[in-house]
Design an enzyme around this catalytic site. Structure first.
Site, PDB file in Angstrom:
ATOM      1  N   CYS A 160       0.825  -1.199   0.000  1.00 19.55           N
ATOM      2  CA  CYS A 160       0.000   0.000   0.000  1.00 19.55           C
ATOM      3  C   CYS A 160       0.864   1.256   0.000  1.00 19.55           C
ATOM      4  O   CYS A 160       2.026   1.223   0.392  1.00 19.55           O
ATOM      5  CB  CYS A 160      -0.860   0.049   1.260  1.00 19.55           C
ATOM      6  SG  CYS A 160      -1.901  -1.385   1.449  1.00 19.55           S
ATOM      7  N   ASN A 173      -0.326   1.624   5.802  1.00 22.21           N
ATOM      8  CA  ASN A 173       0.534   0.740   5.009  1.00 22.21           C
ATOM      9  C   ASN A 173       1.250  -0.193   5.965  1.00 22.21           C
ATOM     10  O   ASN A 173       1.951   0.270   6.854  1.00 22.21           O
ATOM     11  CB  ASN A 173       1.551   1.576   4.216  1.00 22.21           C
ATOM     12  CG  ASN A 173       2.636   0.728   3.547  1.00 22.21           C
ATOM     13  OD1 ASN A 173       3.732   1.207   3.322  1.00 22.21           O
ATOM     14  ND2 ASN A 173       2.348  -0.509   3.230  1.00 22.21           N
ATOM     15  N   GLY A 174       1.061  -1.487   5.768  1.00 21.67           N
ATOM     16  CA  GLY A 174       1.724  -2.456   6.640  1.00 21.67           C
ATOM     17  C   GLY A 174       0.763  -3.556   7.010  1.00 21.67           C
ATOM     18  O   GLY A 174      -0.284  -3.720   6.386  1.00 21.67           O
ATOM     19  N   CYS A 192      12.203  -2.738   6.365  1.00 24.76           N
ATOM     20  CA  CYS A 192      12.058  -3.812   5.373  1.00 24.76           C
ATOM     21  C   CYS A 192      13.070  -3.642   4.244  1.00 24.76           C
ATOM     22  O   CYS A 192      12.999  -2.680   3.473  1.00 24.76           O
ATOM     23  CB  CYS A 192      10.646  -3.770   4.793  1.00 24.76           C
ATOM     24  SG  CYS A 192      10.438  -4.879   3.401  1.00 24.76           S
ATOM     25  N   CYS A 247      12.610 -12.528   5.521  1.00 26.47           N
ATOM     26  CA  CYS A 247      12.272 -13.342   4.349  1.00 26.47           C
ATOM     27  C   CYS A 247      13.472 -14.151   3.866  1.00 26.47           C
ATOM     28  O   CYS A 247      13.305 -15.136   3.155  1.00 26.47           O
ATOM     29  CB  CYS A 247      11.686 -12.476   3.232  1.00 26.47           C
ATOM     30  SG  CYS A 247      12.640 -11.018   2.824  1.00 26.47           S
ATOM     31  N   TYR A 271      12.827  -4.336  -4.180  1.00 27.83           N
ATOM     32  CA  TYR A 271      11.764  -4.424  -5.181  1.00 27.83           C
ATOM     33  C   TYR A 271      10.703  -3.325  -5.152  1.00 27.83           C
ATOM     34  O   TYR A 271      10.356  -2.749  -6.180  1.00 27.83           O
ATOM     35  CB  TYR A 271      11.060  -5.784  -5.044  1.00 27.83           C
ATOM     36  CG  TYR A 271       9.857  -5.916  -5.938  1.00 27.83           C
ATOM     37  CD1 TYR A 271      10.003  -6.261  -7.277  1.00 27.83           C
ATOM     38  CD2 TYR A 271       8.573  -5.658  -5.459  1.00 27.83           C
ATOM     39  CE1 TYR A 271       8.899  -6.353  -8.102  1.00 27.83           C
ATOM     40  CE2 TYR A 271       7.472  -5.752  -6.284  1.00 27.83           C
ATOM     41  CZ  TYR A 271       7.642  -6.107  -7.609  1.00 27.83           C
ATOM     42  OH  TYR A 271       6.549  -6.190  -8.429  1.00 27.83           O
ATOM     43  N   CYS A 290       6.514 -13.147   4.501  1.00 23.39           N
ATOM     44  CA  CYS A 290       6.538 -11.865   5.217  1.00 23.39           C
ATOM     45  C   CYS A 290       5.195 -11.689   5.937  1.00 23.39           C
ATOM     46  O   CYS A 290       4.146 -11.973   5.370  1.00 23.39           O
ATOM     47  CB  CYS A 290       6.721 -10.716   4.226  1.00 23.39           C
ATOM     48  SG  CYS A 290       6.664  -9.108   5.025  1.00 23.39           S
ATOM     49  N   CYS A 301      14.997  -5.495   8.548  1.00 23.14           N
ATOM     50  CA  CYS A 301      14.323  -6.779   8.706  1.00 23.14           C
ATOM     51  C   CYS A 301      14.706  -7.615   7.482  1.00 23.14           C
ATOM     52  O   CYS A 301      14.471  -7.202   6.347  1.00 23.14           O
ATOM     53  CB  CYS A 301      12.806  -6.607   8.754  1.00 23.14           C
ATOM     54  SG  CYS A 301      11.926  -8.194   8.725  1.00 23.14           S
ATOM     55  N   GLY A 332       0.150  -0.343  -5.001  1.00 24.41           N
ATOM     56  CA  GLY A 332      -1.130  -1.042  -4.850  1.00 24.41           C
ATOM     57  C   GLY A 332      -2.102  -0.582  -5.910  1.00 24.41           C
ATOM     58  O   GLY A 332      -2.302   0.621  -6.087  1.00 24.41           O
TER      59      GLY A 332
HETATM   60  P1  AMP Z   1       7.841 -15.854  -9.021  1.00 23.71           P
HETATM   61  O1  AMP Z   1       7.403 -16.089 -10.408  1.00 23.71           O
HETATM   62  O2  AMP Z   1       6.787 -16.277  -8.029  1.00 23.71           O
HETATM   63  O3  AMP Z   1       9.171 -16.441  -8.703  1.00 23.71           O
HETATM   64  O4  AMP Z   1       7.947 -14.268  -8.806  1.00 23.71           O
HETATM   65  C1  AMP Z   1       9.128 -13.578  -9.095  1.00 23.71           C
HETATM   66  C2  AMP Z   1       8.813 -12.293  -9.808  1.00 23.71           C
HETATM   67  O5  AMP Z   1       7.852 -11.546  -9.053  1.00 23.71           O
HETATM   68  C3  AMP Z   1      10.038 -11.405  -9.954  1.00 23.71           C
HETATM   69  O6  AMP Z   1      10.089 -10.985 -11.297  1.00 23.71           O
HETATM   70  C4  AMP Z   1       9.812 -10.235  -9.026  1.00 23.71           C
HETATM   71  O7  AMP Z   1      10.165  -9.029  -9.654  1.00 23.71           O
HETATM   72  C5  AMP Z   1       8.333 -10.235  -8.756  1.00 23.71           C
HETATM   73  N1  AMP Z   1       8.013  -9.992  -7.345  1.00 23.71           N
HETATM   74  C6  AMP Z   1       8.679 -10.377  -6.258  1.00 23.71           C
HETATM   75  N2  AMP Z   1       8.040  -9.998  -5.130  1.00 23.71           N
HETATM   76  C7  AMP Z   1       6.919  -9.356  -5.511  1.00 23.71           C
HETATM   77  C8  AMP Z   1       5.822  -8.751  -4.831  1.00 23.71           C
HETATM   78  N3  AMP Z   1       5.725  -8.764  -3.502  1.00 23.71           N
HETATM   79  N4  AMP Z   1       4.865  -8.170  -5.580  1.00 23.71           N
HETATM   80  C9  AMP Z   1       4.920  -8.215  -6.926  1.00 23.71           C
HETATM   81  N5  AMP Z   1       5.902  -8.802  -7.623  1.00 23.71           N
HETATM   82  C10 AMP Z   1       6.896  -9.367  -6.943  1.00 23.71           C
END
Ligand code: AMP
Length: 499
Positions: free
Chosen positions: A37, A137-138, A275, A476, A281, A421, A473, A63
């Site tokens: 968020c 947010n959280g 975090c 993960c 990311y 997480c 943190c 979001g």
């Molecule tokens: P996966 O296919 O499940 O291994 O997801 C990995 C991909 O999801 C990578 O390209 C990341 O950039 C993206 N990603 C990782 N964490 C998140 C997140 N919390 N929300 C959206 N995308 C994510």
């Protein structure tokens, strides 16, 4: 028309819901994880709603499920929220209904509570302490206990969202002043919260003592009067408002803004564990969070990754957009040319109707397309920020190979994700995390890469700290959680296995 909820407008006693169709938002890509968020607050601006809209627009990446803006003019506290993107909900006509020189706003992807319109934020609650709107947010981790306790005291919850707990705690606090009641309630919740709150005449902003999520304060200088004070999850939101970044809201700090200015108190001792995944990311590279530019952190992650896991190759190719900045760092450090070998289609929205749903890898093909003439006959180092379930990486490695690459080496700019997480990042359960259940060699085989390497934890920490002395943190990557409470559902099977 989209579903919109109107609350607190003069002459309208109960909330009005207008719209048609489903009241929940669907996402087009079930494989994809979602963000969390973003929150904003504006104090003392003649067009506060529009300022909040602009700030939310800049935070849309945090979001995309729902968004809302509440405004106050000293007498009324009105709220409009809806399902969808900020620009889809807030047309000129809708913004014009939101009067007042104060506003708070929220853009959401739900991690707790279902995704119905009622759970969209800000949440506006009429309480014994007066009207309060909150945007959060959280994710709170001691929810169950608190909710039961409050319900026994007669609390009537309007939503299933964890954020409403904070408002109910304020309403039930024995403290005599509002600011004491807020401090009191914040001391009782555990987990991640960067929040903004608004009454008819005041704005509050606070971060949990761990400072999990970012929250910054900025100012717009007004030549003829007091400054406009703004808060936002990320500083990229200040740029659109032409606000100047002033400082972060500190872990454990509660800031109050009234017509008399800004006051602050430390409601709980800080114990920072911000975090680290915000740097990896979530946050935009043009934001400064926890005192450090995200772009700098990511470039350093890429450089360190190159130092730790060099491989001979012809090109460094990012997985756009999440791998771009780290790939720039990797290429600079390894002196291997950087090229955009994958092109992302930015117009893939949630409403896309897949004509060939059963075509293998269609979702990824829709979003990413290889630049064949660059990849053909070349050894490629692919850079992405993370592997969660492994589904995306597997599809992309295959795509690059099918485009003619002779070797595909995958480099990930964070350590293996082995634990979920509980602080607001939408990660799947442990059983779905590929690195929780497989060795790196097994993951490499699954994604069919020629080699696979992750950034070390120390490498990541150093890249994100940049000499600021921040503490992070990293649960993960380690499974060590900085709070006592975590989701028992995930822990029970592990406990059962040990017993
Ligand atoms: P996966 O296919 O499940 O291994 O997801 C990995 C991909 O999801 C990578 O390209 C990341 O950039 C993206 N990603 C990782 N964490 C998140 C997140 N919390 N929300 C959206 N995308 C994510």
């Amino acid at each position: 028309m989209r579903w919109l909820l109107f609350e607190g407008f003069p002459g309208e006693e109960s909330p009005t819901i207008l719209g048609s169709g489903e009241q929940t938002a669907s996402t087009s890509d079930p494989d994809k994880l979602h963000e969390e968020c973003g929150v904003v607050a504006i104090h003392n601006h003649p067009d506060a709603a529009r300022q909040a809209y602009l700030a939310l627009y800049a935070l849309q990446h945090r979001g995309q499920e729902s968004a809302g803006i509440a405004t106050a003019d000293g007498t009324h506290l009105s709220n409009i929220k809806g399902m969808g993107l900020v620009s889809e909900i807030f047309t000129d006509e809708v913004i014009a209904r939101l009067k007042g020189d104060m506003a708070i706003g929220h853009t959401r992807y739900s991690t707790t509570g279902d995704s119905a319109l009622l759970n969209a934020q800000p949440i506006r609650v009429e309480s014994t302490k007066g009207l309060i709107a909150i945007a959060h947010n959280g994710n709170l981790v001691n929810l169950g206990n608190l909710r039961v306790h409050l319900e026994r005291q007669g609390a009537f919850f309007q939503t299933t969202s964890d954020s409403e707990i904070i408002v109910q705690l304020i309403a039930h606090s024995q403290a005599t002043t509002l600011v004491d009641a807020i401090a009191d309630s914040l001391r009782q919740v555990e987990g991640a919260f960067s929040i903004v709150m608004m009454t008819r005449d005041r704005i509050f902003a606070a971060r949990d003592p761990h400072g999990f999520r970012p929250l910054s304060m900025g100012r717009i200088k007004n030549p003829d009067g007091p400054d406009t004070v703004v808060f936002a999850s990320e500083t990229c939101a200040f740029d659109l408002l032409r606000a100047k970044y002033e400082r972060d809201v500190l872990p454990g700090e509660l800031v109050m803004v009234t017509g008399d200015g800004v006051t602050s108190r430390q409601y709980a001792p800080p114990n920072q564990t911000s975090c680290i995944f915000e740097h990896v990311y979530f946050a935009r590279p043009d934001s400064m969070i926890f005192g450090r530019w995200v772009q700098e952190s990511r470039e350093q992650m890429g450089r360190q990754l190159a130092r730790e896991s060099h491989v001979d190759a012809d090109l460094v190719v990012p997985v756009p957009d999440s791998g771009v900045t780290a790939a720039i760092g990797y290429a600079a450090e390894s002196e291997i040319p950087f090229r955009f070998g994958l092109i992302r289609n930015h117009y893939v929205g949630r409403t896309f109707i897949e004509p060939e749903q059963r075509v293998r890898d269609f979702g990824v093909k829709l979003k990413l397309n290889p630049v064949r003439n660059l990849l053909e006959g070349r050894r490629i180092i692919l850079i992405d920020d993370s592997i969660i379930r492994g589904t995306t990486s597997r599809k992309i490695v295959r795509m690059v190979r099918q485009a003619g690459a002779t070797e595909v080496h995958l480099r990930i700019s964070c350590p293996p994700t082995i634990s979920p997480c509980y602080y607001g990042v939408d990660t799947p359960r442990k059983s779905e995390l590929i690195a929780a259940n497989n060795t790196i060699e097994e993951i490499r085989q699954y994604i069919e890469a020629d080699s696979l390497a992750y950034l070390s934890l120390d490498g990541l920490r150093n890249a994100c700290d940049g000499g600021e002395g921040n503490k992070f943190c990293v649960a993960c990557y380690t499974g060590d959680y900085p709070t006592q409470w975590v989701d028992v559902e995930d822990i029970l099977p592990a406990v059962a296995a040990v017993v």
